[in-house]
Enzyme design. Sequence first.
Site, short mmCIF file in Angstrom:
data_model
loop_
_atom_site.label_atom_id
_atom_site.label_comp_id
_atom_site.label_asym_id
_atom_site.label_seq_id
_atom_site.Cartn_x
_atom_site.Cartn_y
_atom_site.Cartn_z
N LYS A 191 11.57 15.07 25.08
CA LYS A 191 11.49 14.90 26.53
C LYS A 191 12.86 15.07 27.21
O LYS A 191 12.93 15.67 28.28
CB LYS A 191 10.87 13.56 26.87
CG LYS A 191 9.38 13.56 26.54
CD LYS A 191 8.63 12.38 27.09
CE LYS A 191 7.16 12.65 26.90
NZ LYS A 191 6.40 11.62 26.28
N GLU A 203 13.55 7.03 34.09
CA GLU A 203 13.37 7.83 35.31
C GLU A 203 12.63 7.01 36.36
O GLU A 203 12.11 5.93 36.08
CB GLU A 203 12.60 9.13 34.99
CG GLU A 203 11.19 8.91 34.49
CD GLU A 203 10.51 10.18 33.99
OE1 GLU A 203 11.21 11.16 33.66
OE2 GLU A 203 9.27 10.19 33.94
N ASN A 231 -2.18 5.11 29.73
CA ASN A 231 -1.52 6.41 29.74
C ASN A 231 -2.23 7.48 28.92
O ASN A 231 -1.65 8.49 28.56
CB ASN A 231 -0.06 6.31 29.27
CG ASN A 231 0.76 5.41 30.19
OD1 ASN A 231 0.66 5.54 31.40
ND2 ASN A 231 1.51 4.51 29.62
N GLU A 275 3.16 19.58 32.26
CA GLU A 275 2.63 18.39 32.93
C GLU A 275 3.55 17.94 34.06
O GLU A 275 4.77 17.91 33.90
CB GLU A 275 2.49 17.24 31.92
CG GLU A 275 1.46 17.50 30.85
CD GLU A 275 1.17 16.26 29.99
OE1 GLU A 275 0.08 16.20 29.43
OE2 GLU A 275 2.04 15.37 29.87
N GLU A 294 6.63 16.78 31.12
CA GLU A 294 6.86 17.30 29.77
C GLU A 294 6.01 18.55 29.61
O GLU A 294 5.15 18.84 30.44
CB GLU A 294 6.47 16.28 28.71
CG GLU A 294 4.98 15.93 28.73
CD GLU A 294 4.50 15.22 27.47
OE1 GLU A 294 5.20 15.28 26.45
OE2 GLU A 294 3.41 14.64 27.51
N PHE A 332 -13.01 -2.05 25.65
CA PHE A 332 -12.89 -0.74 25.01
C PHE A 332 -12.43 -0.84 23.55
O PHE A 332 -11.71 0.01 23.05
CB PHE A 332 -11.95 0.18 25.82
CG PHE A 332 -12.43 0.41 27.22
CD1 PHE A 332 -13.32 1.45 27.50
CD2 PHE A 332 -12.03 -0.42 28.27
CE1 PHE A 332 -13.78 1.66 28.79
CE2 PHE A 332 -12.50 -0.22 29.56
CZ PHE A 332 -13.37 0.83 29.81
P1 ADP Z 1 -3.80 16.04 25.81
O1 ADP Z 1 -5.04 15.53 26.43
O2 ADP Z 1 -2.66 16.09 26.75
O3 ADP Z 1 -3.99 17.25 24.98
P2 ADP Z 1 -3.92 13.93 23.92
O4 ADP Z 1 -2.78 13.06 23.47
O5 ADP Z 1 -5.10 13.26 24.48
O6 ADP Z 1 -3.24 14.93 24.91
O7 ADP Z 1 -4.42 14.93 22.79
C1 ADP Z 1 -3.88 15.09 21.57
C2 ADP Z 1 -4.58 14.11 20.69
O8 ADP Z 1 -5.83 14.61 20.27
C3 ADP Z 1 -3.90 13.82 19.43
O9 ADP Z 1 -2.80 13.01 19.60
C4 ADP Z 1 -5.00 13.14 18.65
O10 ADP Z 1 -5.12 11.76 18.93
C5 ADP Z 1 -6.23 13.84 19.17
N1 ADP Z 1 -6.81 14.72 18.17
C6 ADP Z 1 -6.18 15.33 17.19
N2 ADP Z 1 -6.99 16.05 16.46
C7 ADP Z 1 -8.22 15.89 17.00
C8 ADP Z 1 -9.50 16.42 16.69
N3 ADP Z 1 -9.68 17.25 15.68
N4 ADP Z 1 -10.53 16.08 17.46
C9 ADP Z 1 -10.34 15.25 18.49
N5 ADP Z 1 -9.17 14.73 18.82
C10 ADP Z 1 -8.10 15.05 18.08
P1 ADP Z 2 2.97 11.40 26.77
O1 ADP Z 2 3.89 12.24 25.92
O2 ADP Z 2 2.62 10.12 26.13
O3 ADP Z 2 1.81 12.19 27.28
P2 ADP Z 2 4.05 11.55 29.48
O4 ADP Z 2 5.48 11.64 29.81
O5 ADP Z 2 3.24 12.79 29.67
O6 ADP Z 2 3.90 10.98 28.02
O7 ADP Z 2 3.45 10.37 30.35
C1 ADP Z 2 2.15 9.87 30.14
C2 ADP Z 2 1.53 9.42 31.45
O8 ADP Z 2 2.33 8.40 32.08
C3 ADP Z 2 1.44 10.52 32.47
O9 ADP Z 2 0.23 11.21 32.34
C4 ADP Z 2 1.54 9.78 33.78
O10 ADP Z 2 0.24 9.32 34.14
C5 ADP Z 2 2.37 8.58 33.50
N1 ADP Z 2 3.78 8.79 33.90
C6 ADP Z 2 4.75 9.36 33.17
N2 ADP Z 2 5.91 9.39 33.83
C7 ADP Z 2 5.70 8.85 35.03
C8 ADP Z 2 6.52 8.57 36.19
N3 ADP Z 2 7.81 8.88 36.21
N4 ADP Z 2 5.97 7.98 37.24
C9 ADP Z 2 4.67 7.64 37.23
N5 ADP Z 2 3.85 7.85 36.19
C10 ADP Z 2 4.35 8.46 35.09
MG MG Z 3 1.84 13.80 28.46
#
Ligand code: ADP
Ligand code: ADP
Ligand code: MG
Length: 672
Positions: free
Chosen positions: A116, A200, A235, A275, A289, A349
């Site tokens: 990041k 940040e 998140n 993002e 990111e 959940f």
């Molecule tokens: P994004 O929605 O930004 O792509 P996520 O963190 O929700 O980010 O998606 C990546 C995540 O998907 C992985 O960290 C893991 O938890 C999940 N994942 C990995 N492999 C699979 C799979 N085969 N089917 C469903 N989910 C998976």
């Molecule tokens: P990850 O790698 O876990 O996806 P991100 O940096 O994408 O981490 O942040 C995850 C979530 O946290 C984002 O989808 C957003 O909803 C929230 N977030 C991240 N940074 C900020 C910020 N500076 N202000 C408000 N919300 C944030």
């Molecule tokens: Mg993210």
Amino acid sequence: MFEKILIANRGEVAVRIIKTCRRLSVKTVIVYSEADRDSLAVEMADEKVFIGPAPASESYLVIDKIIAAVKETGAKAVHPGFGFLSEKVEFAQRCADEAIVFIGPNPTAIRAMGDKIESKKAAAAAGVSCVPGHIGEIVDTAHAVKISEEIGYPVMIKASAGGGGKGIRVAYDRKDVEEGFPAVRAEAKNAFGDDRIFIEKFILAPRHIEIQVLGDKHGHVVHLFERECSIQRRNQKVIEEAPSPLLDEATRHLMGEQAVALAKAVGYDSAGTVEFVASGQDRSFYFLEMNTRLQVEHPVTEAITGLDLVEQMLRIASGEPLAFTQSDLSIKGWAVETRIYAEDPYRNFLPSIGRLKRYLPPIEGDFGSYKVRNDSGVREGDEISIHYDPMISKLVTWAPTRLAAIQAQAGALDTFAIEGIQDNIPFLAAVMEEARYRSGDITTAYIKEQFPAGFKGAPLTYKIQCLMAGVGALVHMRKLARDANISGRMTPHKSIRSDWVVLLDNTYHPLHVEITPNGAQVRFENGEMIDIISDFQPGDRLITGIAHAEGVFENEYFAVKFKDRVQGYQFSYRGAKAVVIVATPRDAQLHAKLPEKITADNARLILSPMPGLVVSLEVNEGQDIKAGEAIAIVEAMKMQNIIRAERDGKVAKVHVSAGEAVAADEILVELG
Ligand code: ADP
Ligand code: ADP
Ligand code: MG
């Protein structure tokens, strides 16, 4: 195009990739762990290679095993899916070293965007707007406080190596930073083996909006517009849509341009996502990111652009230039995706594992005014294990407008039946009905703000009560009709009466029920009516049909989930659940006397387990009886059944007499 590729993943995304490969006549090899031996992905792939025990660290994450499987099967390329090895630069590099095509971006781009802090530096250099803050490492708590005060509260403390919503904390004051900084640092060290932290500004009323990009190996980069993923829990994304209800054309254009500029700056050459966090207050947006992989929520982009992103990744990886430019692309309609998780929404959940005793997704396809797609990696009978992601499926609906797509999503969730484990479908359905979500006024705090005490089921609105009373009466009538049919010699007097009482949400509603040729018409005490047309038959677990009620249902299609209860029926619709008891006015009075109306002490009431004829009564009022003693004999389908007491007691009231016909669950005797 490749002849054969290997998929270094499992579950839903593996199945997703196989589907595109089949369409393109590309052969597939799947790797699988002990836990996935009988999985759908393994069944669907052309070849399979076993790679070890269930824990991912001993199978899906072992680079050597994946590389060996590629060599053994002669696959030319590897698709990593998402999660697992998809963003591991060592894996992409190893593939390059072994002359295996990695279906994803080049290792340099992954390295540049994998961290990041580093990616923010690259973004700032490419002219992308970044969240105000400190682009650099924080050395200790005192430094963290100093930086936070310079930025101004609230701030967000983040792990540079973070992902999946881990290693993030909001701080509203100095105390939060003093507590939060060491906590995030420890979590980062633990989860990612890297404790570099930065801070940040926390953007107020934050919305998560991201841009899908596609780059090829010839320097072309386009964006495929945005997705809004603001509905998050801890998140983590739960519901996504495309396009975003927040963006106007000008903002969309600016965001798209910045995403393309960043992708170009790092030589990006696959599908990826930039993002942003945007402020709902003024539409200002800031880079968060870049995810250098296929994204979980990519189907909503596919739905509005008509492109297949896995196909694009394969074409790019095999060296083809993009077949279109930015001006060829446009947004068509609206798409909504819900992530269906194995978790119990009623119990904060909590993850729920076990066997899918029943798995009946909605019908997929193009229904003219809307489309339904369900991306899943499971079948009925499969096990949801502790080893992997708890996602069961992703349900995507498309329609010309946002509200129509939401409506289609709600309708599809209504018919999605899962049994054996808990699922979050009621929660997702409740959100689809909820007014603020529908208005598009959402932020990442939506779930916390809208469900502050957790999810307790959607409210039983007038509309839903009306429908439940209507289907309750219909189900009851159909059952009586069937019972009368089965035992021909019974007088079906119960089926012709029209005065009923329905107990719903602890209140009584006297009803007048008319049987109509295709359903039932129910008139309430206040004169309002609901008309139900349905081909429901006893035994069905889903009641579908058309409802009409002045002001609430305009000949609307409905699907209500249904379960038989000892007393009455359990219905669920749009996240609302209710037990509905349809009774004669006399029986209803009895129900009224019960202290807890819905969870009645069943042992106190001795019910007829089936419809039939009372042959004889073995007890009298006032008599003491012991558990196991015969109470009555009920005859049905030429069989005599002795009904026995479940516990000791005194017979307080006898409700039937010999020779009388009874319905299933009708009260025979009440104990004191
Ligand atoms: P994004 O929605 O930004 O792509 P996520 O963190 O929700 O980010 O998606 C990546 C995540 O998907 C992985 O960290 C893991 O938890 C999940 N994942 C990995 N492999 C699979 C799979 N085969 N089917 C469903 N989910 C998976
Ligand atoms: P990850 O790698 O876990 O996806 P991100 O940096 O994408 O981490 O942040 C995850 C979530 O946290 C984002 O989808 C957003 O909803 C929230 N977030 C991240 N940074 C900020 C910020 N500076 N202000 C408000 N919300 C944030
Ligand atoms: Mg993210």
